[in-house]
Design a protein around this motif. Structure first.
Motif, PDB file in Angstrom:
ATOM      1  N   PRO A   1       0.767  -1.154  -0.117  1.00 13.04           N
ATOM      2  CA  PRO A   1       0.074   0.017  -0.008  1.00 13.04           C
ATOM      3  C   PRO A   1       0.772   1.253   0.020  1.00 13.04           C
ATOM      4  N   VAL A   2       1.912   1.162   0.775  1.00 16.47           N
ATOM      5  CA  VAL A   2       2.886   2.448   0.941  1.00 16.47           C
ATOM      6  C   VAL A   2       3.301   2.649  -0.850  1.00 16.47           C
ATOM      7  N   ALA A   3       3.878   1.655  -1.262  1.00 19.01           N
ATOM      8  CA  ALA A   3       4.287   1.790  -2.983  1.00 19.01           C
ATOM      9  C   ALA A   3       3.158   2.328  -3.692  1.00 19.01           C
ATOM     10  N   VAL A   4       1.833   1.889  -3.517  1.00 19.40           N
ATOM     11  CA  VAL A   4       0.912   2.404  -4.277  1.00 19.40           C
ATOM     12  C   VAL A   4       0.688   3.804  -3.821  1.00 19.40           C
TER      13      VAL A   4
ATOM     14  N   GLY B   1      -4.786   2.230  -2.778  1.00 19.03           N
ATOM     15  CA  GLY B   1      -4.101   1.902  -1.816  1.00 19.03           C
ATOM     16  C   GLY B   1      -4.869   1.353  -0.711  1.00 19.03           C
ATOM     17  N   ILE B   2      -5.927   1.591  -0.386  1.00 26.83           N
ATOM     18  CA  ILE B   2      -6.803   1.189   0.649  1.00 26.83           C
ATOM     19  C   ILE B   2      -7.252  -0.286   0.184  1.00 26.83           C
ATOM     20  N   ALA B   3      -7.614  -0.478  -1.213  1.00 27.25           N
ATOM     21  CA  ALA B   3      -7.964  -1.793  -1.419  1.00 27.25           C
ATOM     22  C   ALA B   3      -6.857  -2.747  -1.399  1.00 27.25           C
ATOM     23  N   VAL B   4      -5.522  -2.451  -1.861  1.00 27.74           N
ATOM     24  CA  VAL B   4      -4.424  -3.233  -1.579  1.00 27.74           C
ATOM     25  C   VAL B   4      -4.196  -3.599  -0.019  1.00 27.74           C
ATOM     26  N   ALA B   5      -4.419  -2.648   0.817  1.00 22.89           N
ATOM     27  CA  ALA B   5      -4.093  -2.804   2.428  1.00 22.89           C
ATOM     28  C   ALA B   5      -5.260  -3.786   2.748  1.00 22.89           C
ATOM     29  N   VAL B   6      -6.455  -3.377   2.377  1.00 18.67           N
ATOM     30  CA  VAL B   6      -7.649  -4.682   2.791  1.00 18.67           C
ATOM     31  C   VAL B   6      -7.266  -5.688   2.057  1.00 18.67           C
TER      32      VAL B   6
ATOM     33  N   LEU C   1       2.557  -7.263  13.424  1.00 18.39           N
ATOM     34  CA  LEU C   1       1.409  -7.144  12.282  1.00 18.39           C
ATOM     35  C   LEU C   1       0.670  -5.988  12.729  1.00 18.39           C
ATOM     36  N   PHE C   2      -0.078  -5.955  13.878  1.00 15.87           N
ATOM     37  CA  PHE C   2      -0.659  -5.127  14.325  1.00 15.87           C
ATOM     38  C   PHE C   2      -0.318  -3.663  14.358  1.00 15.87           C
ATOM     39  N   VAL C   3       1.086  -3.358  15.069  1.00 14.45           N
ATOM     40  CA  VAL C   3       1.813  -2.294  14.936  1.00 14.45           C
ATOM     41  C   VAL C   3       1.978  -1.757  13.613  1.00 14.45           C
ATOM     42  N   GLY C   4       2.202  -2.512  12.704  1.00 18.18           N
ATOM     43  CA  GLY C   4       2.467  -2.245  11.294  1.00 18.18           C
ATOM     44  C   GLY C   4       1.099  -1.922  10.545  1.00 18.18           C
ATOM     45  N   ALA C   5       0.266  -2.535  10.853  1.00 18.87           N
ATOM     46  CA  ALA C   5      -1.233  -2.290  10.270  1.00 18.87           C
ATOM     47  C   ALA C   5      -1.577  -0.895  10.979  1.00 18.87           C
ATOM     48  N   VAL C   6      -1.485  -0.485  12.049  1.00 17.73           N
ATOM     49  CA  VAL C   6      -1.679   0.756  12.618  1.00 17.73           C
ATOM     50  C   VAL C   6      -1.069   1.985  11.705  1.00 17.73           C
ATOM     51  N   GLY C   7       0.190   1.696  11.422  1.00 20.12           N
ATOM     52  CA  GLY C   7       1.018   2.750  10.583  1.00 20.12           C
ATOM     53  C   GLY C   7       0.536   2.943   9.443  1.00 20.12           C
ATOM     54  N   VAL C   8       0.247   1.585   8.609  1.00 17.75           N
ATOM     55  CA  VAL C   8      -0.382   1.637   7.452  1.00 17.75           C
ATOM     56  C   VAL C   8      -1.695   2.297   7.289  1.00 17.75           C
ATOM     57  N   LEU C   9      -2.399   2.274   8.410  1.00 19.08           N
ATOM     58  CA  LEU C   9      -3.730   2.899   8.067  1.00 19.08           C
ATOM     59  C   LEU C   9      -3.584   4.295   8.559  1.00 19.08           C
ATOM     60  N   ALA C  10      -2.924   4.879   9.305  1.00 14.82           N
ATOM     61  CA  ALA C  10      -2.622   6.206   9.467  1.00 14.82           C
ATOM     62  C   ALA C  10      -1.921   6.763   8.360  1.00 14.82           C
ATOM     63  N   LEU C  11      -1.090   6.069   7.562  1.00 15.76           N
ATOM     64  CA  LEU C  11      -0.736   6.533   6.305  1.00 15.76           C
ATOM     65  C   LEU C  11      -1.886   6.681   5.092  1.00 15.76           C
ATOM     66  N   ILE C  12      -2.602   5.545   5.222  1.00 21.17           N
ATOM     67  CA  ILE C  12      -3.621   5.705   4.009  1.00 21.17           C
ATOM     68  C   ILE C  12      -4.596   6.766   4.367  1.00 21.17           C
ATOM     69  N   GLY C  13      -4.953   7.042   5.668  1.00 19.84           N
ATOM     70  CA  GLY C  13      -5.766   8.205   6.147  1.00 19.84           C
ATOM     71  C   GLY C  13      -5.126   9.398   5.705  1.00 19.84           C
ATOM     72  N   ALA C  14      -4.121   9.671   6.200  1.00 23.21           N
ATOM     73  CA  ALA C  14      -3.210  11.026   5.672  1.00 23.21           C
ATOM     74  C   ALA C  14      -3.192  11.129   4.205  1.00 23.21           C
ATOM     75  N   SER C  15      -2.857  10.030   3.333  1.00 28.01           N
ATOM     76  CA  SER C  15      -2.609  10.199   2.035  1.00 28.01           C
ATOM     77  C   SER C  15      -3.648  10.389   1.302  1.00 28.01           C
ATOM     78  N   LEU C  16      -4.997   9.693   1.642  1.00 29.51           N
ATOM     79  CA  LEU C  16      -6.268   9.665   1.077  1.00 29.51           C
ATOM     80  C   LEU C  16      -6.567  11.419   1.400  1.00 29.51           C
ATOM     81  N   LEU C  17      -6.400  12.038   2.511  1.00 28.04           N
ATOM     82  CA  LEU C  17      -6.775  13.258   3.024  1.00 28.04           C
ATOM     83  C   LEU C  17      -6.120  14.296   1.815  1.00 28.04           C
ATOM     84  N   VAL C  18      -4.887  14.006   1.855  1.00 22.51           N
ATOM     85  CA  VAL C  18      -4.081  14.873   0.720  1.00 22.51           C
ATOM     86  C   VAL C  18      -4.566  14.831  -0.645  1.00 22.51           C
TER      87      VAL C  18
END
Length: 777
Positions: A213-216, A423-428, A655-672
């Motif tokens: 998701p980060v690369a996407v 990105g959200i689709a890949v993460a899910v 995995l949980f810690v990483g997922a929290v970071g990815v979700l935070a990135l997803i939210g911030a990037s989607l907002l931008v």
């Protein structure tokens, strides 16, 4: 290809981005923020291997438990170490007592001097906890005066609770590991444990699923402001540039944003690195110094991100015709082809197929095939989603005004809508596959303990030969304790030294023995033989010798002389063990205290089983305080019916810690991304308001524009995630099963993130709908 021409054109694009006025700066800033968020998470992720390595190294460096090793003789180079671990509200507290036996005794890592008796050095987190108002019970349990702190080399995390206290009079016993004599801290002979192929597979999938998701998002971020940029490039055609030169200049603009994004991402990473040292997630904490990515990975990120920006821009410009008089976008675009998009997930399945059924019995999984297969399947989501969105929105019918505005916008720019949710689709998709994999193999890393927490909630293991009857009474009078059952165990051999046959002896009063076996009748002085127990062969050998045996038989010259002769009474009644016996492995003999010689009491090992009153707050903490008072080296622990592998649990936590970071990135990037799209449509929105369109209608249209692609993206992600999860389970030789609750929860989390971003973008939308948006230069 003329390298000099490429460099000149890319450089011109960089200058346009930096000197293109307010529009260019805003676009470059948006690109830099989007890319920077991705770069920061990439750097944090590339630092995870170093985190695991450093934590393991520090854990090994302070190792003070030795097994099956000869006790070294006392010397000026030795130190006595006693284990006094405890818990505080489900958090582990690592405790050690130290007694130096000479001036050159080794110090544990992070400690610069030995604390005197009654003093201790504590970790910063424990020092802060002990000074808090709610730690009164813990201060009673650890009553030492703090004279220093443990340095970072002696801790594995910034929030670890640990201490070293001074002691006098510690005694080493050959048959006990509570007190050990060491010549150095650390494991001098570490053994390499065979890696679990399934755990390695899960680790590889976790890294790929978190990084994709980060690369996407990085690929989407470099295309921010594309429409305005293309209109600006039309002016370059008027002064003589050809289409190829125009594309290279556009790539140079994206390169400028990507390079600035590297700087922004580095700043975000350094901030996150410091924040990581002050937070704790699921009981895990780190020091900022742990988060040092390897130079090779940093160099890879530094090269890959700008190169991806140039490549993505060149590919995107192939579908745009920039002419001297404008940008041709109104022509009907060619329909997206499906066949080549299906090749990506099919190629991923083909790479994973040879490893189906491997499990643990066929060695390690091929890491290159695993990484490549999972990547192709997840990239397949980004390839299929634009086609799916285009195919669906082309068939959407009429509706309300807000619906028609949203549908028309999606029909005109379905690619932009798909990029926003890629990105959200890949993460899910990755999260669903991982949830299936973790849920499927969980039973392989979870075993039954045979203990029933409904009967007993805590067990206290007393050290050495502590008086168990007195300890039992102490626990019975402890606040929050309903009942305490004290039991002692020992061994009875047929010979004084090196017995050929031994049998277990379990000692307790009648009430305690009834917790272990079905007794016909009982009074103090009785002895019972356990029918069908583990000590049947030893009992038969004792009977052949007339019942004469020795309690606590010895196996070495150092322990010689402590054996206690005892004659087993004849005609012992036979009893059967309860299925829910408190003590596991009951067999041999059950004896009441007065049936044994008084001298036998110190030879027994004792446990106290405690039933607590759940209505009493901190009942478990009161039990641990009593344990520390009765026996400072005793251990109190909570019963559970199952026990899970620490490696599996650590990986799931990661995995949980990483997922929290990815979700935070997803939210911030989607907002931008959402703000960037609204900014480009500012004049259109203002025009619609000027013609009388209600702001409520425009707000609903924005919601529809988000809801339609995210629904399609989540449906596609669910299908790909289920397929990938099924393949991974087949690879681990695990029956395929779908945890629908997890699938729905992951899908719901993805939808919630997008909904939150959409709601946050509504206030800027209202500001952009003002008439001032019609102004132009």
């Amino acid at each position: 290809m003329n390298v000099r021409q490429w460099g000149r054109d890319l450089g011109m694009g960089v200058r346009f981005a930096c000197t293109g006025g307010r529009e260019g700066w805003v676009r470059m800033l948006l690109t830099a923020v989007g890319v920077g968020l991705g770069v920061a998470l990439l750097l944090l992720t590339t630092a995870l291997p170093n985190v695991l390595t450093v934590r393991h190294q520090r854990e090994e460096a302070r190792q003070d438990l030795t097994y099956n090793a000869a006790v070294p003789p006392r010397s000026e180079h030795t130190v006595l170490v006693a284990t006094t671990d405890t818990e505080w509200h489900a958090k582990d507290v690592r405790g050690r007592l130290l007694e130096a036996e000479g001036p050159r005794a080794p110090l544990p890592p992070g400690v610069d001097r030995f604390p005197a008796k009654g003093e201790m050095v504590a970790s910063p987190a424990l020092k802060e906890l002990l000074s808090s108002d709610g730690a009164k019970l813990l201060r009673e349990r650890i009553p030492y005066r703090i004279t220093g702190t443990i340095g970072e080399p002696g801790l594995i995390g910034s929030h670890e609770l640990a201490y070293y206290a001074g002691a006098k009079g510690l005694t080493v016993k050959a048959d006990s590991s509570r007190v050990l004599r060491l010549t150095a801290f650390g494991d001098p002979h570490p053994t390499a444990e065979r890696a679990d192929p399934v755990l390695i597979l899960m680790m590889l999938v976790v890294f790929v699923a978190l990084l994709m998701p980060v690369a996407v998002f990085i690929a989407a971020a470099v295309r921010f402001g594309g429409e305005r940029r293309d209109r600006r490039l039309a002016a370059l055609r008027l002064v003589g540039s050809d289409s190829r030169m125009t594309r290279r200049i556009a790539a140079g603009e994206a390169l400028a944003g990507a390079l600035l994004g590297l700087v922004v991402g580095t700043v975000f990473f350094l901030i996150g690195r410091q924040v990581a040292g002050s937070v704790e997630v699921l009981g895990e904490s780190f020091f900022p110094s742990y988060l040092n990515p390897s130079p090779a990975l940093v160099a890879l990120v530094a090269v890959a991100v700008p190169a991806s920006a140039v490549l993505v821009t060149l590919l995107a410009m192939r579908g745009v015709v920039v002419e001297p008089l404008g940008v041709v976008r109104a022509a009907r675009p060619a329909r997206r082809r499906l066949w080549w998009r299906l090749l990506l997930p099919l190629a991923g399945l083909a790479m994973l197929y040879p490893m189906i059924g491997n499990g643990r019995s066929h060695g390690d999984f091929n890491q290159y095939l695993v990484i490549g297969g999972v990547m192709l399947l997840l990239v397949g989501v980004t390839a299929l989603l634009p086609w799916l969105v285009e195919a669906v929105v082309a068939r959407l019918g009429p509706g309300s005004v807000s619906w028609q505005l949203a549908v028309r916008r999606l029909q005109v720019s379905s690619g932009s809508a798909a990029r926003m949710v890629n990105g959200i689709a890949v993460a899910v998709a990755g999260a669903i596959a991982l949830q299936m994999l973790f849920a499927g193999v969980e039973s392989q890393y979870t075993k039954e303990t045979g203990r029933d927490p409904g009967r007993v909630q805590m067990e206290v293991d007393l050290s050495g030969r502590a008086p168990v009857r007195a300890a039992g009474r102490e626990f019975e009078h402890t606040k929050g304790v309903r009942a305490a059952v004290a039991i002692s165990t020992g061994g009875l051999g047929d010979r004084r030294r090196d017995p050929e046959h031994t049998t277990a002896v379990t000692v307790g009063d009648c009430a305690a023995l009834r917790e272990l076996a079905h007794l016909p009748s009982c009074r103090d002085g009785d002895v019972f033989a356990v029918h069908g127990g583990n000590g049947d062969e030893g009992l038969r050998a004792l009977r052949r010798s007339g019942g004469h045996g020795f309690l606590d038989p010895t196996y070495s010259d150092a322990d010689r002389g402590r054996e206690i002769p005892w004659t087993v009474p004849a005609g012992l009644p036979q009893v059967t063990v309860r299925k829910d016996a408190l003590h596991q492995g009951v067999g041999g003999l059950l004896a009441t205290p007065s049936a044994l010689p008084a001298s036998a009491t110190p030879t027994l090992y004792s446990q106290v089983y405690v039933r607590i009153d759940p209505s009493v707050p901190d009942a478990e903490e009161y039990v641990r305080n009593t344990t520390a008072r009765v026996d400072p080296l005793g251990t109190a622990w909570h019963w559970s019916s199952t026990q899970q592998s620490r490696k599996y649990t650590s990986l799931r936590t990661g995995l949980f810690v990483g997922a929290v970071g990815v979700l935070a990135l997803i939210g911030a990037s989607l907002l931008v991304s959402q703000l960037e799209q609204l900014r480009e449509r500012r004049k259109l929105l203002s025009s619609l308001v000027a013609f009388g369109t209600r702001r409520r209608t425009l707000g609903l249209s924005v919601l529809w524009q988000t809801a339609v692609p995210i629904t399609l993206g989540l449906l596609l992600a669910s299908g790909v995630g289920l397929a990938l999860g099924a393949v991974l389970l087949r690879m681990t030789a695990t029956p395929v099963s779908v945890d629908w609750a997890s699938v729905l929860s992951m899908t719901g989390v993805g939808a919630a993130v997008v909904l939150t971003v959409t709601v946050l973008s509504l206030p800027p939308l209202v500001r952009l709908m003002r008439p001032e948006g019609l102004r132009t230069e």
